[in-house]
Scaffold this active site. Structure first.
Site, PDB file in Angstrom:
ATOM      1  N   HIS A  29      21.350  34.383   3.186  1.00  0.00           N
ATOM      2  CA  HIS A  29      22.167  34.234   4.501  1.00  0.00           C
ATOM      3  C   HIS A  29      22.455  35.586   4.770  1.00  0.00           C
ATOM      4  O   HIS A  29      21.992  36.514   4.216  1.00  0.00           O
ATOM      5  CB  HIS A  29      23.353  33.383   3.836  1.00  0.00           C
ATOM      6  CG  HIS A  29      24.033  34.163   2.712  1.00  0.00           C
ATOM      7  ND1 HIS A  29      24.102  33.895   1.493  1.00  0.00           N
ATOM      8  CD2 HIS A  29      24.808  35.469   2.597  1.00  0.00           C
ATOM      9  CE1 HIS A  29      24.611  34.820   0.654  1.00  0.00           C
ATOM     10  NE2 HIS A  29      25.230  35.516   1.432  1.00  0.00           N
TER      11      HIS A  29
HETATM   12  C1  T46 Z   1      26.608  37.511  -0.876  1.00  0.00           C
HETATM   13  C2  T46 Z   1      26.043  37.437  -2.262  1.00  0.00           C
HETATM   14  C3  T46 Z   1      25.696  38.870  -2.674  1.00  0.00           C
HETATM   15  C4  T46 Z   1      33.307  30.588  -3.502  1.00  0.00           C
HETATM   16  O1  T46 Z   1      33.889  29.461  -3.702  1.00  0.00           O
HETATM   17  N1  T46 Z   1      33.938  31.778  -3.245  1.00  0.00           N
HETATM   18  C5  T46 Z   1      33.345  33.065  -3.185  1.00  0.00           C
HETATM   19  O2  T46 Z   1      34.115  33.828  -3.017  1.00  0.00           O
HETATM   20  C6  T46 Z   1      31.802  32.807  -3.088  1.00  0.00           C
HETATM   21  C7  T46 Z   1      31.187  34.257  -3.031  1.00  0.00           C
HETATM   22  C8  T46 Z   1      31.309  31.713  -3.304  1.00  0.00           C
HETATM   23  N2  T46 Z   1      31.970  30.622  -3.291  1.00  0.00           N
HETATM   24  C9  T46 Z   1      31.111  29.307  -3.656  1.00  0.00           C
HETATM   25  C10 T46 Z   1      30.183  28.991  -2.684  1.00  0.00           C
HETATM   26  C11 T46 Z   1      29.055  27.979  -3.406  1.00  0.00           C
HETATM   27  O3  T46 Z   1      29.573  26.701  -3.455  1.00  0.00           O
HETATM   28  O4  T46 Z   1      30.142  29.554  -4.818  1.00  0.00           O
HETATM   29  C12 T46 Z   1      28.989  29.020  -4.742  1.00  0.00           C
HETATM   30  C13 T46 Z   1      27.875  29.939  -4.613  1.00  0.00           C
HETATM   31  O5  T46 Z   1      27.770  30.667  -3.603  1.00  0.00           O
HETATM   32  P1  T46 Z   1      26.668  31.124  -2.993  1.00  0.00           P
HETATM   33  O6  T46 Z   1      25.522  30.164  -2.950  1.00  0.00           O
HETATM   34  O7  T46 Z   1      27.027  31.562  -1.303  1.00  0.00           O
HETATM   35  O8  T46 Z   1      26.207  32.697  -3.849  1.00  0.00           O
HETATM   36  P2  T46 Z   1      25.143  33.689  -3.674  1.00  0.00           P
HETATM   37  O9  T46 Z   1      24.909  34.198  -4.863  1.00  0.00           O
HETATM   38  O10 T46 Z   1      23.669  33.236  -3.092  1.00  0.00           O
HETATM   39  O11 T46 Z   1      25.701  34.769  -2.507  1.00  0.00           O
HETATM   40  C14 T46 Z   1      27.020  35.478  -2.771  1.00  0.00           C
HETATM   41  C15 T46 Z   1      27.824  35.409  -1.669  1.00  0.00           C
HETATM   42  O12 T46 Z   1      28.215  34.187  -1.137  1.00  0.00           O
HETATM   43  C16 T46 Z   1      27.463  36.362  -0.582  1.00  0.00           C
HETATM   44  O13 T46 Z   1      28.646  36.560   0.271  1.00  0.00           O
HETATM   45  O14 T46 Z   1      26.533  38.313  -0.011  1.00  0.00           O
HETATM   46  O15 T46 Z   1      26.382  36.875  -3.201  1.00  0.00           O
END
Ligand code: T46
Length: 132
Positions: free
Chosen positions: A49
């Site tokens: 993303h």
């Molecule tokens: C990024 C990379 C480096 C939350 O509820 N609060 C939060 O602050 C975050 C970061 C995530 N979430 C929830 C949203 C999803 O349901 O946790 C779940 C996993 O998040 P995501 O799939 O976005 O995780 P990554 O590891 O793909 O990405 C994260 C960050 O979202 C993103 O901003 O730059 O780490």
């Protein structure tokens, strides 16, 4: 510039090392949120993303992983394996991260609270938005 590497000041002696990050002195933005990621399979691909406004500094506090960054024109891979180095990524950069060592812990310091509407999770949409 797609990213910047921040070399933190390490206060170390024979008992170990310490890095302190203080808003306003050692850091490029006001920190509103901290989160961390661990327990990832080596081949898992996270991210996929971009963010419309968010700025982040990413620190691999243990182990190693690779960040793949894409500004819509070129792709670079940044290997993180040093807790004294922060990867500073501004908005509108597509990111994926993978190649996690078993002991990898990724800590992220973010400029904004969590906001799903700030995410661009579709690559074609990302290309469309940055072309505007
Ligand atoms: C990024 C990379 C480096 C939350 O509820 N609060 C939060 O602050 C975050 C970061 C995530 N979430 C929830 C949203 C999803 O349901 O946790 C779940 C996993 O998040 P995501 O799939 O976005 O995780 P990554 O590891 O793909 O990405 C994260 C960050 O979202 C993103 O901003 O730059 O780490």
């Amino acid at each position: 510039m797609m990213y910047e590497l921040l070399n933190f000041k390490v206060r170390g002696d024979h008992t170990g090392n310490l890095v302190a990050l203080e808003q306003g002195t050692d850091f490029p933005f006001d920190i509103k949120r901290v989160y961390y990621i661990w327990g990832t399979d080596r081949d898992a691909i996270r991210g996929r993303h971009a963010h419309r406004n968010l700025e982040q500094v990413i620190v691999c506090t243990s182990g190693s992983c690779d960040f793949i960054l894409d500004d819509g024109h070129e792709r670079v891979t940044v290997h993180l394996d040093n807790p004294a180095v922060g990867l500073h990524i501004k908005s509108n950069i597509w990111r994926e991260f993978t190649n996690f060592s078993p002991d990898c812990v990724v800590m992220v310091l973010a400029s904004e609270h969590y906001d799903e509407s700030d995410y661009i999770r579709d690559y074609e949409q990302f290309k469309t938005e940055i072309a505007k």
